[in-house]
Write a protein that holds these residues in place. Sequence first.
Motif, PDB file in Angstrom:
ATOM      1  N   ASP A 130      17.161 -34.515  15.531  1.00 15.89           N
ATOM      2  CA  ASP A 130      15.989 -34.525  16.395  1.00 15.89           C
ATOM      3  C   ASP A 130      15.774 -35.971  16.861  1.00 15.89           C
ATOM      4  OD1 ASP A 130      13.482 -34.489  17.578  1.00 15.89           O
ATOM      5  OD2 ASP A 130      12.446 -33.704  15.813  1.00 15.89           O
ATOM      6  N   PRO A 131      15.734 -36.230  18.166  1.00 17.71           N
ATOM      7  CA  PRO A 131      15.574 -37.610  18.638  1.00 17.71           C
ATOM      8  C   PRO A 131      14.265 -38.247  18.182  1.00 17.71           C
ATOM      9  CG  PRO A 131      15.459 -36.047  20.463  1.00 17.71           C
ATOM     10  CD  PRO A 131      15.861 -35.270  19.259  1.00 17.71           C
ATOM     11  N   HIS A 132      13.230 -37.456  17.939  1.00 13.20           N
ATOM     12  CA  HIS A 132      11.970 -38.015  17.428  1.00 13.20           C
ATOM     13  C   HIS A 132      12.188 -38.610  16.036  1.00 13.20           C
ATOM     14  CE1 HIS A 132      10.628 -35.159  20.523  1.00 13.20           C
ATOM     15  NE2 HIS A 132       9.668 -36.042  20.732  1.00 13.20           N
ATOM     16  N   ARG A 133      12.986 -37.947  15.234  1.00 12.60           N
ATOM     17  CA  ARG A 133      13.305 -38.444  13.885  1.00 12.60           C
ATOM     18  C   ARG A 133      14.069 -39.760  13.966  1.00 12.60           C
ATOM     19  NH1 ARG A 133      16.992 -34.841   9.909  1.00 12.60           N
ATOM     20  NH2 ARG A 133      17.484 -36.452   8.422  1.00 12.60           N
ATOM     21  N   LEU A 134      15.020 -39.842  14.888  1.00 10.29           N
ATOM     22  CA  LEU A 134      15.790 -41.064  15.083  1.00 10.29           C
ATOM     23  C   LEU A 134      14.869 -42.221  15.471  1.00 10.29           C
ATOM     24  CD1 LEU A 134      19.121 -41.396  16.942  1.00 10.29           C
ATOM     25  CD2 LEU A 134      17.217 -42.844  17.573  1.00 10.29           C
ATOM     26  N   VAL A 135      13.978 -41.989  16.420  1.00  7.15           N
ATOM     27  CA  VAL A 135      13.076 -43.042  16.890  1.00  7.15           C
ATOM     28  C   VAL A 135      12.075 -43.424  15.802  1.00  7.15           C
ATOM     29  CG1 VAL A 135      11.340 -43.646  18.623  1.00  7.15           C
ATOM     30  CG2 VAL A 135      13.431 -42.441  19.302  1.00  7.15           C
ATOM     31  N   ALA A 136      11.586 -42.441  15.047  1.00  3.76           N
ATOM     32  CA  ALA A 136      10.663 -42.747  13.943  1.00  3.76           C
ATOM     33  C   ALA A 136      11.340 -43.662  12.927  1.00  3.76           C
ATOM     34  CB  ALA A 136      10.191 -41.456  13.275  1.00  3.76           C
ATOM     35  N   MET A 137      12.614 -43.411  12.639  1.00  2.00           N
ATOM     36  CA  MET A 137      13.344 -44.261  11.698  1.00  2.00           C
ATOM     37  C   MET A 137      13.467 -45.682  12.245  1.00  2.00           C
ATOM     38  SD  MET A 137      17.136 -43.721  10.150  1.00  2.00           S
ATOM     39  CE  MET A 137      17.713 -44.724   8.793  1.00  2.00           C
ATOM     40  N   CYS A 138      13.754 -45.809  13.539  1.00  2.00           N
ATOM     41  CA  CYS A 138      13.841 -47.140  14.151  1.00  2.00           C
ATOM     42  C   CYS A 138      12.489 -47.864  14.074  1.00  2.00           C
ATOM     43  CB  CYS A 138      14.297 -47.032  15.599  1.00  2.00           C
ATOM     44  SG  CYS A 138      15.997 -46.477  15.791  1.00  2.00           S
ATOM     45  N   CYS A 139      11.406 -47.130  14.353  1.00  2.44           N
ATOM     46  CA  CYS A 139      10.071 -47.729  14.321  1.00  2.44           C
ATOM     47  C   CYS A 139       9.701 -48.219  12.926  1.00  2.44           C
ATOM     48  CB  CYS A 139       9.028 -46.737  14.817  1.00  2.44           C
ATOM     49  SG  CYS A 139       9.127 -46.419  16.596  1.00  2.44           S
ATOM     50  N   GLU A 140      10.161 -47.504  11.888  1.00  3.76           N
ATOM     51  CA  GLU A 140       9.883 -47.926  10.512  1.00  3.76           C
ATOM     52  C   GLU A 140      10.456 -49.302  10.215  1.00  3.76           C
ATOM     53  OE1 GLU A 140      11.241 -45.173   7.533  1.00  3.76           O
ATOM     54  OE2 GLU A 140      10.400 -43.472   8.631  1.00  3.76           O
ATOM     55  N   HIS A 141      11.558 -49.643  10.858  1.00  2.00           N
ATOM     56  CA  HIS A 141      12.255 -50.882  10.543  1.00  2.00           C
ATOM     57  C   HIS A 141      12.023 -51.979  11.578  1.00  2.00           C
ATOM     58  CE1 HIS A 141      14.188 -49.080   7.123  1.00  2.00           C
ATOM     59  NE2 HIS A 141      14.396 -48.016   7.871  1.00  2.00           N
TER      60      HIS A 141
ATOM     61  N   GLU B 206      25.338 -36.504  24.554  1.00  2.00           N
ATOM     62  CA  GLU B 206      24.633 -36.989  25.745  1.00  2.00           C
ATOM     63  C   GLU B 206      23.188 -36.503  25.788  1.00  2.00           C
ATOM     64  OE1 GLU B 206      27.185 -35.921  28.999  1.00  2.00           O
ATOM     65  OE2 GLU B 206      28.532 -37.622  28.606  1.00  2.00           O
ATOM     66  N   ARG B 207      22.929 -35.281  25.312  1.00  2.00           N
ATOM     67  CA  ARG B 207      21.535 -34.793  25.251  1.00  2.00           C
ATOM     68  C   ARG B 207      20.723 -35.651  24.276  1.00  2.00           C
ATOM     69  NH1 ARG B 207      24.153 -29.736  25.651  1.00  2.00           N
ATOM     70  NH2 ARG B 207      24.103 -29.456  23.386  1.00  2.00           N
ATOM     71  N   LEU B 208      21.318 -35.982  23.129  1.00  2.00           N
ATOM     72  CA  LEU B 208      20.623 -36.853  22.173  1.00  2.00           C
ATOM     73  C   LEU B 208      20.376 -38.214  22.807  1.00  2.00           C
ATOM     74  CD1 LEU B 208      19.496 -37.618  19.385  1.00  2.00           C
ATOM     75  CD2 LEU B 208      21.837 -38.227  18.726  1.00  2.00           C
ATOM     76  N   LEU B 209      21.372 -38.745  23.475  1.00  2.00           N
ATOM     77  CA  LEU B 209      21.236 -40.052  24.117  1.00  2.00           C
ATOM     78  C   LEU B 209      20.113 -40.051  25.149  1.00  2.00           C
ATOM     79  CD1 LEU B 209      22.049 -42.920  24.866  1.00  2.00           C
ATOM     80  CD2 LEU B 209      23.861 -41.944  26.302  1.00  2.00           C
TER      81      LEU B 209
END
Length: 174
Positions: free
Chosen positions: A33-44, A73-76
């Motif tokens: 889920d791209p939201h999960r990816l971005v949340a992980m980036c925001c944590e760090h 590509e959809r994830l990107l």
Amino acid sequence: DGQHGSRPKVEFEQTPRPAALNRALVAAAPHIDPHRLVAMCCEHAGAEPFGVSLLIPVDDEARPWSESTARAERLLDAADQLLGAAGIDLEEVLITDGRGQELGELIRLGGFDCLLICAGDDRASSGVLPLAARLARQHGLDVIENGGRAGPPGWLRRVVGPLLHRQHARERAA
């Protein structure tokens, strides 16, 4: 005599916060889920501008390249929009099956503070993610995985576990 009623002096040591990251390589399974990816980036991300390079593995043996690449590509596309909204700069993207030299070169020359791994089910993840973890370890990068999972350890826990132990030992020594 001045000693009566005095208390011993106690000093408290604050738990050191990890240093804020400026640049991270994010290896993400294409079905995340791209939201999960971005949340992980925001944590760090710290207060300073935070830039990421995104590594998305594709598996050209299990599925046709076009289907695997379309998922990446959809994830990107989704991650790019969400990272921008979060104020995180997407600097580079590598969609790879891990067979070429580009992954090693990216890690070696990228100037990354760490490798963030955002993976799903251990049993279904691409072989590119453990390759990225091994390369990061060889080049002295800390490897940080997404939130804890229950169940038996899979490839990610086997690869990252010793790295996490090394990181915690280094933090205790500091």
